[in-house]
Design an enzyme around this catalytic site. Structure first.
Site, PDB file in Angstrom:
ATOM      1  N   ALA A  47     -15.207 -14.125  23.396  1.00  0.00           N
ATOM      2  CA  ALA A  47     -15.432 -13.504  22.201  1.00  0.00           C
ATOM      3  C   ALA A  47     -15.402 -14.389  20.801  1.00  0.00           C
ATOM      4  CB  ALA A  47     -14.372 -12.162  21.855  1.00  0.00           C
ATOM      5  N   VAL A  48     -16.551 -15.007  20.661  1.00  0.00           N
ATOM      6  CA  VAL A  48     -16.551 -15.991  19.829  1.00  0.00           C
ATOM      7  C   VAL A  48     -17.361 -15.555  18.375  1.00  0.00           C
ATOM      8  CG1 VAL A  48     -17.602 -18.363  19.145  1.00  0.00           C
ATOM      9  CG2 VAL A  48     -16.340 -18.038  21.388  1.00  0.00           C
ATOM     10  N   LYS A  50     -18.542 -13.314  15.775  1.00  0.00           N
ATOM     11  CA  LYS A  50     -18.652 -11.782  15.377  1.00  0.00           C
ATOM     12  C   LYS A  50     -18.344 -10.938  16.598  1.00  0.00           C
ATOM     13  CE  LYS A  50     -21.221 -12.214  11.070  1.00  0.00           C
ATOM     14  NZ  LYS A  50     -22.369 -11.963  10.469  1.00  0.00           N
ATOM     15  N   TYR A  51     -18.331 -11.687  17.880  1.00  0.00           N
ATOM     16  CA  TYR A  51     -18.124 -10.853  19.106  1.00  0.00           C
ATOM     17  C   TYR A  51     -17.115 -10.401  19.403  1.00  0.00           C
ATOM     18  CZ  TYR A  51     -23.162 -11.963  20.677  1.00  0.00           C
ATOM     19  OH  TYR A  51     -24.533 -12.241  20.936  1.00  0.00           O
ATOM     20  N   HIS A 158     -30.038  -8.606  38.322  1.00  0.00           N
ATOM     21  CA  HIS A 158     -30.458  -8.212  36.952  1.00  0.00           C
ATOM     22  C   HIS A 158     -31.368  -6.794  36.920  1.00  0.00           C
ATOM     23  CE1 HIS A 158     -32.212  -8.475  33.045  1.00  0.00           C
ATOM     24  NE2 HIS A 158     -31.453  -9.631  32.987  1.00  0.00           N
ATOM     25  N   GLY A 160     -33.462  -5.824  35.179  1.00  0.00           N
ATOM     26  CA  GLY A 160     -34.925  -5.897  34.761  1.00  0.00           C
ATOM     27  C   GLY A 160     -35.771  -6.639  36.201  1.00  0.00           C
ATOM     28  N   TYR A 161     -35.229  -6.878  37.146  1.00  0.00           N
ATOM     29  CA  TYR A 161     -36.141  -7.625  38.403  1.00  0.00           C
ATOM     30  C   TYR A 161     -35.767  -7.034  39.605  1.00  0.00           C
ATOM     31  CZ  TYR A 161     -36.669 -10.520  33.991  1.00  0.00           C
ATOM     32  OH  TYR A 161     -37.055 -10.992  33.115  1.00  0.00           O
ATOM     33  N   GLU A 229     -27.806 -18.942  32.850  1.00  0.00           N
ATOM     34  CA  GLU A 229     -28.055 -17.943  34.005  1.00  0.00           C
ATOM     35  C   GLU A 229     -29.251 -18.577  34.841  1.00  0.00           C
ATOM     36  OE1 GLU A 229     -28.627 -13.224  33.407  1.00  0.00           O
ATOM     37  OE2 GLU A 229     -30.625 -14.260  33.013  1.00  0.00           O
TER      38      GLU A 229
HETATM   39  N1  UDP Z   1     -20.763 -14.885  22.840  1.00  0.00           N
HETATM   40  C1  UDP Z   1     -19.828 -14.769  21.835  1.00  0.00           C
HETATM   41  N2  UDP Z   1     -20.419 -15.309  20.902  1.00  0.00           N
HETATM   42  C2  UDP Z   1     -21.748 -15.483  20.344  1.00  0.00           C
HETATM   43  C3  UDP Z   1     -22.639 -15.430  21.406  1.00  0.00           C
HETATM   44  C4  UDP Z   1     -22.134 -15.181  22.632  1.00  0.00           C
HETATM   45  O1  UDP Z   1     -18.798 -14.736  22.042  1.00  0.00           O
HETATM   46  O2  UDP Z   1     -22.024 -15.805  19.221  1.00  0.00           O
HETATM   47  C5  UDP Z   1     -20.431 -14.374  24.314  1.00  0.00           C
HETATM   48  C6  UDP Z   1     -20.212 -12.865  24.345  1.00  0.00           C
HETATM   49  O3  UDP Z   1     -19.114 -12.817  25.510  1.00  0.00           O
HETATM   50  C7  UDP Z   1     -21.437 -12.458  24.919  1.00  0.00           C
HETATM   51  C8  UDP Z   1     -21.926 -13.379  25.614  1.00  0.00           C
HETATM   52  O4  UDP Z   1     -21.463 -14.595  25.112  1.00  0.00           O
HETATM   53  O5  UDP Z   1     -21.359 -11.124  25.505  1.00  0.00           O
HETATM   54  C9  UDP Z   1     -23.284 -13.582  26.220  1.00  0.00           C
HETATM   55  O6  UDP Z   1     -24.374 -13.599  25.048  1.00  0.00           O
HETATM   56  P1  UDP Z   1     -25.059 -12.150  24.831  1.00  0.00           P
HETATM   57  O7  UDP Z   1     -24.335 -10.815  24.921  1.00  0.00           O
HETATM   58  O8  UDP Z   1     -25.386 -12.362  23.165  1.00  0.00           O
HETATM   59  O9  UDP Z   1     -26.259 -12.392  25.374  1.00  0.00           O
HETATM   60  P2  UDP Z   1     -27.385 -11.258  25.907  1.00  0.00           P
HETATM   61  O10 UDP Z   1     -26.492 -10.340  26.846  1.00  0.00           O
HETATM   62  O11 UDP Z   1     -27.828 -10.416  24.824  1.00  0.00           O
HETATM   63  O12 UDP Z   1     -28.462 -11.972  26.680  1.00  0.00           O
END
Ligand code: UDP
Ligand code: MN
Length: 282
Positions: A47-48, A50-51, A158, A160-161, A229
């Protein structure tokens, strides 16, 4: 009564390990089996920036649905400890906060997960955990996520696939210069990097591989198409999971729920990418 049979989906992979769907296991029986060893479970979440806003919902719903009655430690990696909410946890469950640096690009965070996971397992988690999960924080639990997810190495399809997608269309890294390269014609499944679990040492080998290989790419000015990924999918092609979890284990609020998804266990929240990420965009 569970009939423990599904005819509408594949319940086994072609290397003969379970592909887990609702209706293929008895939740009471499987929890009772694993309860006997009372494993220590760790969950790493980042949680970096705003997360941190996603922590409350993740933790609160996790307490309702994630391995309830098991010992669980949430390892929260954050650059802002003050934003970690105080959540009432059940007995045997706790939160460990681990500081990490802030990031200028979201790609730094997602790649950084593999790096910090590797370092922190070496430093601390190896002595505290039997099973280790890695999860995205921007999601909520909606339904049971239990001991049926345990194995040496468990990966999630995933959403989507998983259906009607030929392997040539999987979004693997196709640049032969990248360490994540998978040639057209190869591949079993396309796995998500947002939920993953297994024995501590197996997860350690995986995260270390992804960390080292993405560093090698970076030294050659390459960033794999789907970041960590892509490296994860390469690893899992040559180190097959010992259990595959259906997309029930990671759905998305953006995606309509088809008939073969009988329950959604975790769903990714909708989010304003431009607002929540330090450098915006997808
Ligand atoms: N994350 C974070 N800060 C950020 C970007 C990502 O903490 O600025 C972490 C967070 O745990 C998030 C994960 O990395 O759930 C994966 O990024 P995100 O969910 O944005 O990717 P998506 O699922 O949209 O592809
Ligand atoms: Mn996410």
């Amino acid at each position: 009564m569970y009939f423990l049979r599904r005819t509408d989906v594949n319940c086994v992979t072609n290397w003969n390990v379970p592909l887990v769907w609702e209706g293929t296991f008895d939740p009471i029986v499987i929890d009772a089996i694993y309860k006997k060893t009372n494993p220590r479970v760790g969950v790493m979440i980042f949680a970096v920036g705003k997360y941190t806003r996603f922590l409350k919902g993740f933790l609160e719903t996790g307490e309702k649905h994630f391995l309830t009655d098991f010992r669980v430690t949430y390892y929260i990696f954050t650059d802002n400890e003050k934003e970690v909410p105080a959540i009432a946890l059940d007995e045997g469950r706790k939160i460990t906060v681990l500081p990490v640096p802030s990031a200028r690009r979201w790609q730094e965070v997602v790649f950084g997960r593999m790096k910090w996971a590797t370092i922190t397992i070496d430093k601390q988690i190896r002595n505290e955990t039997d099973y280790l999960f890695l999860m995205d924080v921007d999601s909520l639990f909606h339904h049971r996520f239990g001991a049926e997810s345990f194995s040496r190495l468990s990966a999630v399809l995933h959403r989507g696939y998983y259906k009607n997608t030929e392997r040539v269309h999987f979004p693997y890294e196709r640049n032969p210069e990248s360490r994540a390269y998978i040639p057209v014609g190869e591949g079993d499944y396309y796995y998500t990097a947002a939920v993953l679990g297994g024995y501590l040492e197996d997860i350690y080998n995986l995260v270390r591989y992804c960390y080292e290989h993405s560093e090698e790419d970076a030294r050659n000015n390459i960033e794999a198409v789907w970041q960590e990924e892509s490296h994860l999918n390469k690893y899992l092609l040559y180190n097959k999971p010992t259990k595959v979890l259906s997309p029930e284990y990671l759905w998305s609020d953006y995606t309509k729920i088809p008939a073969d998804i009988k329950v959604v266990r975790i769903s990714q929240l909708k989010k304003n990418y431009a607002e929540v990420r330090p450098n915006g965009g997808h």
